[in-house]
Design a protein around this motif. Structure first.
Motif, mmCIF file in Angstrom:
data_model
loop_
_atom_site.group_PDB
_atom_site.id
_atom_site.type_symbol
_atom_site.label_atom_id
_atom_site.label_comp_id
_atom_site.label_asym_id
_atom_site.label_seq_id
_atom_site.Cartn_x
_atom_site.Cartn_y
_atom_site.Cartn_z
ATOM 1 N N TYR A 119 0.828 -1.223 0.000
ATOM 2 C CA TYR A 119 0.000 0.000 0.000
ATOM 3 C C TYR A 119 0.859 1.269 0.000
ATOM 4 O O TYR A 119 0.561 2.252 0.688
ATOM 5 N N ILE A 120 1.928 1.220 -0.785
ATOM 6 C CA ILE A 120 2.825 2.375 -0.894
ATOM 7 C C ILE A 120 2.305 3.337 -1.956
ATOM 8 O O ILE A 120 1.992 2.937 -3.075
ATOM 9 N N LYS A 121 2.260 4.599 -1.602
ATOM 10 C CA LYS A 121 1.928 5.651 -2.566
ATOM 11 C C LYS A 121 3.253 6.233 -3.057
ATOM 12 O O LYS A 121 3.952 6.903 -2.312
ATOM 13 N N GLU A 122 3.581 5.953 -4.314
ATOM 14 C CA GLU A 122 4.882 6.381 -4.834
ATOM 15 C C GLU A 122 4.829 7.841 -5.270
ATOM 16 O O GLU A 122 4.363 8.174 -6.350
ATOM 17 N N ASP A 123 5.335 8.697 -4.407
ATOM 18 C CA ASP A 123 5.455 10.129 -4.663
ATOM 19 C C ASP A 123 6.714 10.579 -3.936
ATOM 20 O O ASP A 123 6.665 10.986 -2.770
ATOM 21 N N SER A 124 7.853 10.472 -4.610
ATOM 22 C CA SER A 124 9.137 10.723 -3.966
ATOM 23 C C SER A 124 9.356 12.191 -3.599
ATOM 24 O O SER A 124 10.265 12.512 -2.835
ATOM 25 N N VAL A 125 8.526 13.091 -4.140
ATOM 26 C CA VAL A 125 8.606 14.504 -3.769
ATOM 27 C C VAL A 125 7.918 14.714 -2.416
ATOM 28 O O VAL A 125 8.446 15.380 -1.522
ATOM 29 N N LYS A 126 6.770 14.090 -2.253
ATOM 30 C CA LYS A 126 5.996 14.253 -1.021
ATOM 31 C C LYS A 126 6.459 13.309 0.086
ATOM 32 O O LYS A 126 6.470 13.670 1.267
ATOM 33 N N TYR A 127 6.869 12.094 -0.304
ATOM 34 C CA TYR A 127 7.281 11.081 0.677
ATOM 35 C C TYR A 127 8.694 10.610 0.335
ATOM 36 O O TYR A 127 8.916 10.022 -0.717
ATOM 37 N N GLN A 128 9.644 10.835 1.221
ATOM 38 C CA GLN A 128 11.042 10.521 0.920
ATOM 39 C C GLN A 128 11.308 9.037 0.747
ATOM 40 O O GLN A 128 12.111 8.636 -0.092
ATOM 41 N N TYR A 129 10.632 8.205 1.544
ATOM 42 C CA TYR A 129 10.838 6.764 1.489
ATOM 43 C C TYR A 129 9.485 6.043 1.404
ATOM 44 O O TYR A 129 8.466 6.582 1.863
ATOM 45 N N PRO A 130 9.475 4.818 0.870
ATOM 46 C CA PRO A 130 8.225 4.047 0.839
ATOM 47 C C PRO A 130 7.607 3.829 2.213
ATOM 48 O O PRO A 130 6.384 3.766 2.343
ATOM 49 N N TRP A 131 8.446 3.708 3.257
ATOM 50 C CA TRP A 131 7.901 3.436 4.586
ATOM 51 C C TRP A 131 7.162 4.637 5.182
ATOM 52 O O TRP A 131 6.527 4.513 6.220
ATOM 53 N N TYR A 132 7.203 5.768 4.523
ATOM 54 C CA TYR A 132 6.399 6.910 4.966
ATOM 55 C C TYR A 132 4.908 6.639 4.763
ATOM 56 O O TYR A 132 4.074 7.251 5.428
ATOM 57 N N THR A 133 4.580 5.744 3.830
ATOM 58 C CA THR A 133 3.162 5.453 3.551
ATOM 59 C C THR A 133 2.803 3.981 3.715
ATOM 60 O O THR A 133 1.659 3.668 4.050
ATOM 61 N N GLY A 134 3.746 3.053 3.471
ATOM 62 C CA GLY A 134 3.404 1.639 3.410
ATOM 63 C C GLY A 134 3.761 0.824 4.637
ATOM 64 O O GLY A 134 4.919 0.819 5.071
ATOM 65 N N PRO A 135 2.799 0.100 5.219
ATOM 66 C CA PRO A 135 3.086 -0.827 6.320
ATOM 67 C C PRO A 135 4.043 -1.923 5.863
ATOM 68 O O PRO A 135 4.189 -2.180 4.667
#
Length: 247
Positions: A119-135
């Motif tokens: 459930y990763i939202k891939e937006d490297s500008v808004k979220y630096q790493y995948p673990w910022y969004t994905g369990p």
């Protein structure tokens, strides 16, 4: 009598050989789909020869540290960059998944750390790493890595959120993992056992997140569709038999 005994032994050995050969003939090759799996709608995410179905977070292709070795996707940690590799980074699927059943095999090097995120939202500008969004389902050497001393950081745990039943094998041995996410229901399986069951996105889920290291990540664990990722945590790790079915 001796002749009868010898004949009996010979028949027994022939039977064992036949059974062994039959078993080897029917066992499924790594990184393939059986006819049954194909009919059921399973999708192979790694064919055993290329990482072309994966790309590093925010980039068009997988970093050079991710290679094919031992019939697996392998993270070569020769070149380090802080806690990750210099040409690796977490690798993601091209497609996003909502309700899904994911299966894969993993093994970790001695004292190693990695993970499987979803459930990763891939937006490297808004979220630096995948673990910022994905369990994450934790991948760890429980006998050597320091994280094993932290509750909810051991292999198979829903990282920093929920402790799982411990069924992990030692470093260097293959583990079979499954993640089933279906309409908010989340189940983890490790080596054939249901190790964790919970519900995402309800009030209890929000409480878990609020009490975790992700509490400052306002969007963590909130997306109901996203990409799957294999984590580069700077330690050698192998993944194979990666397949997914949409539910």
């Amino acid at each position: 009598m001796k002749n009868l005994l010898a004949a009996g032994i010979a028949l027994f050995l022939m039977s064992c050989s036949s059974t062994k050969n039959s078993s080897s003939m029917t066992s499924q090759a790594d990184n393939t789909l059986s006819e049954k799996e194909t009919k059921e709608g399973w999708q192979l995410l790694f064919d055993g020869s290329s990482v072309s179905n994966w790309h590093s977070y925010g980039k068009p292709a997988a970093g050079k540290s991710w290679v094919v070795a031992d019939n697996s996707i392998y993270l070569d940690t020769t070149a380090k960059n802080d806690w990750q590799t210099s040409e690796g980074g977490d690798i993601l699927t091209a497609e996003e998944y909502g309700n899904f059943h994911l299966k894969l095999d993993w093994k970790i090097a001695k004292d190693g750390n990695s993970g499987v995120m979803f459930y990763i939202k891939e937006d490297s500008v808004k979220y630096q790493y995948p673990w910022y969004t994905g369990p994450e389902m934790q991948v760890l050497d429980n006998n050597g890595h320091p994280d094993a001393k932290i509750v909810k950081h051991r292999a198979g745990d829903l990282y920093d959120l929920i402790v799982s039943k411990e069924t992990v094998k030692p470093a260097g041995e293959w583990n079979h993992a499954e993640v089933i996410a279906d309409k908010g229901s989340l189940k983890f399986y490790l080596n054939g056992e249901n190790t964790l069951t919970t519900t995402m996105w309800d009030d209890n889920w929000k409480t878990l997140v609020a009490g975790s290291k992700f509490k400052e990540r306002s969007d963590f664990g909130s997306f109901k569709e996203g990409k799957i990722a294999l984590q580069d945590h700077g330690n050698a790790v192998w993944f194979k038999n990666i397949k997914i079915k949409k539910l």
